[in-house]
Scaffold this active site. Structure first.
Site, short mmCIF file in Angstrom:
data_model
loop_
_atom_site.label_atom_id
_atom_site.label_comp_id
_atom_site.label_asym_id
_atom_site.label_seq_id
_atom_site.Cartn_x
_atom_site.Cartn_y
_atom_site.Cartn_z
N GLU A 177 0.78 -1.24 0.00
CA GLU A 177 0.00 0.00 0.00
C GLU A 177 0.82 1.30 0.00
O GLU A 177 0.63 2.15 0.86
CB GLU A 177 -0.95 0.00 1.21
CG GLU A 177 -1.84 -1.23 1.25
CD GLU A 177 -2.71 -1.32 2.51
OE1 GLU A 177 -2.41 -0.64 3.49
OE2 GLU A 177 -3.68 -2.09 2.49
N GLU A 282 -6.13 -11.03 -0.86
CA GLU A 282 -6.93 -10.85 0.36
C GLU A 282 -8.42 -10.84 0.03
O GLU A 282 -9.21 -10.05 0.57
CB GLU A 282 -6.55 -9.54 1.07
CG GLU A 282 -5.07 -9.39 1.33
CD GLU A 282 -4.68 -8.12 2.08
OE1 GLU A 282 -5.56 -7.44 2.63
OE2 GLU A 282 -3.48 -7.81 2.11
C1 GLA Z 1 -4.89 -4.64 4.53
C2 GLA Z 1 -3.65 -5.45 4.87
C3 GLA Z 1 -4.03 -6.72 5.55
C4 GLA Z 1 -5.05 -6.51 6.64
C5 GLA Z 1 -6.25 -5.81 6.08
C6 GLA Z 1 -7.25 -5.61 7.20
O1 GLA Z 1 -5.56 -5.15 3.46
O2 GLA Z 1 -2.84 -5.73 3.77
O3 GLA Z 1 -2.88 -7.24 6.15
O4 GLA Z 1 -4.50 -5.73 7.66
O5 GLA Z 1 -5.82 -4.57 5.58
O6 GLA Z 1 -7.41 -6.74 7.96
#
Ligand code: GLA
Length: 371
Positions: A177, A282
């Site tokens: 990020e 994710e």
């Molecule tokens: C982001 C991070 C993850 C996690 C999510 C929230 O996507 O990359 O590691 O912290 O936020 O759970």
């Protein structure tokens, strides 16, 4: 008589095929991981210590997933050891008991691992950026911070290796990020101390210390809204010979049933055309939209099933045809109550750990490779 015996034998063989050696029926063996394996993909989930110590959750995990990512315990705040850093005068890395038990669990159960994450603006302790690891003092110089970053990355891969877990890892999120939707770099202490090229250095050091077998990822969210910015940015991450320092782009895929899938598929195609490997890292699909979470009614859960199915169908199609270079799709958990976005009911198992409509749709509609 002979014929009768043959018939009985065939009937027996047929039922053995159906039931299989494990005692499971063919229908039962259609799980997430077998469905994904049919398309040469690992099925992943994030895990916590709590998930693997609960017997039922552990079983769902083992039945359905072939890859895991630690939800929190390999993040910088969990592995950077302040006391030891002060004591030794340089960045120290330790894995806590939860991380060690998850690594051991992965090894015992033949699960692959995605490493998550090294350089990030969040869940990173600020003491690492200050002189003598003391936040009441000044920020360190660029050179000192580069040295700390190198030590952090070297020691993390070194510790994984020393503990004998290197072979479990196939991918690692080196930076998480860093880019905003408009292409600017996000403000953070890494940027304040080192400068805009901190991401380049993170990948440079990761390439120096990670074994070849681990793919190095840049991971981000809102990927469908910033695809061009991501590509422009990743294209600057090259070595002196012009080779990419990044192996792939991780798409977090925190989506909603009201999102546009067409836009999302364009992200796959643009990243593939630019020569990057891609992974979904994710995945969770919330009911409704960001500011309008919907109730888990039959109708909304069916829509969620349609969405998951349509998304994964396009992923599988591209992977099967060879137009998308992807090794794994990782879900951010599997049980709605344990999700960080539980109010959107975004995962594949409900609060009682029963498979939801979306689960059934994926394993029934997408198990076979399309003709
Ligand atoms: C982001 C991070 C993850 C996690 C999510 C929230 O996507 O990359 O590691 O912290 O936020 O759970």
């Amino acid at each position: 008589m002979f014929c009768k015996r043959i018939t009985v034998l065939f009937a027996l063989l047929f039922s053995l095929t159906l039931v299989g050696c494990s005692g499971k029926t063919v229908e039962e063996s259609k799980t997430l991981k077998s469905t994904f394996a049919n398309h040469n993909l690992k099925a992943g989930t994030c895990v916590s210590g709590a998930m693997i110590s609960d017997e039922e959750q552990r079983q769902v995990l083992l039945d359905n997933f072939s890859s895991i990512t630690m939800e929190n315990v390999m993040k910088p705040e969990a592995i950077l050891d302040k006391n030891k850093s002060i004591e030794t005068g340089e960045i120290a890395v330790e894995f806590n008991d939860e991380a060690l038990s998850i690594l051991e669990f992965a090894k015992e159960n033949n699960l692959s691992m995605r490493g998550h994450t090294l350089v990030w603006y969040s869940q990173t302790p600020s003491w690492i950026f200050y002189e003598d690891f003391d936040e009441s003092k000044n920020l360190v110089t660029r050179d000192e911070m580069l040295e700390r970053m190198e030590t952090f990355i070297r020691k993390t891969f070194g510790l994984i290796d020393e503990l004998g877990y290197t072979d479990l890892f196939y991918a690692y999120d080196v930076v998480n990020e860093a880019v905003m939707e408009d292409g600017r770099m996000r403000d953070c202490l890494w940027k304040d101390t080192i400068g805009d090229d901190y991401v380049w250095y993170a990948f440079y050091y990761a390439n120096k210390y990670a074994p070849e077998s681990i793919d190095l990822y840049y991971n981000d969210y809102n990927e469908q809204l910033k695809t061009s910015a991501l590509i422009r940015f990743a294209e600057t991450l090259v070595d002196e010979n012009g080779n990419y320092l990044v192996d792939g782009i991780g798409l977090q895929a925190h989506l909603y049933t009201q999102d546009s899938l067409i836009t999302y598929f364009k992200t796959f195609d643009k990243l593939s055309a630019a020569g990057f490997k891609v992974e979904i890292t994710e995945l969770d699909v919330g009911l409704g939209s960001w500011n309008n979470p919907l109730e888990p009614t039959e109708e909304n859960l069916k829509k969620q099933g349609d969405f998951y199915c349509a998304l994964l169908k396009e992923v599988f199609k591209r992977v099967d045809e060879g137009t998308l270079n992807m090794d794994a799709v990782t879900f951010w958990g599997f049980m709605d109550t344990a999700s960080w976005r539980s109010e959107y009911h975004p995962l594949l198992f409900d609060d009682t750990l029963s498979p939801k409509i979306a689960y059934d749709r994926i394993v029934n509609d997408l198990y076979d490779v399309a003709e």
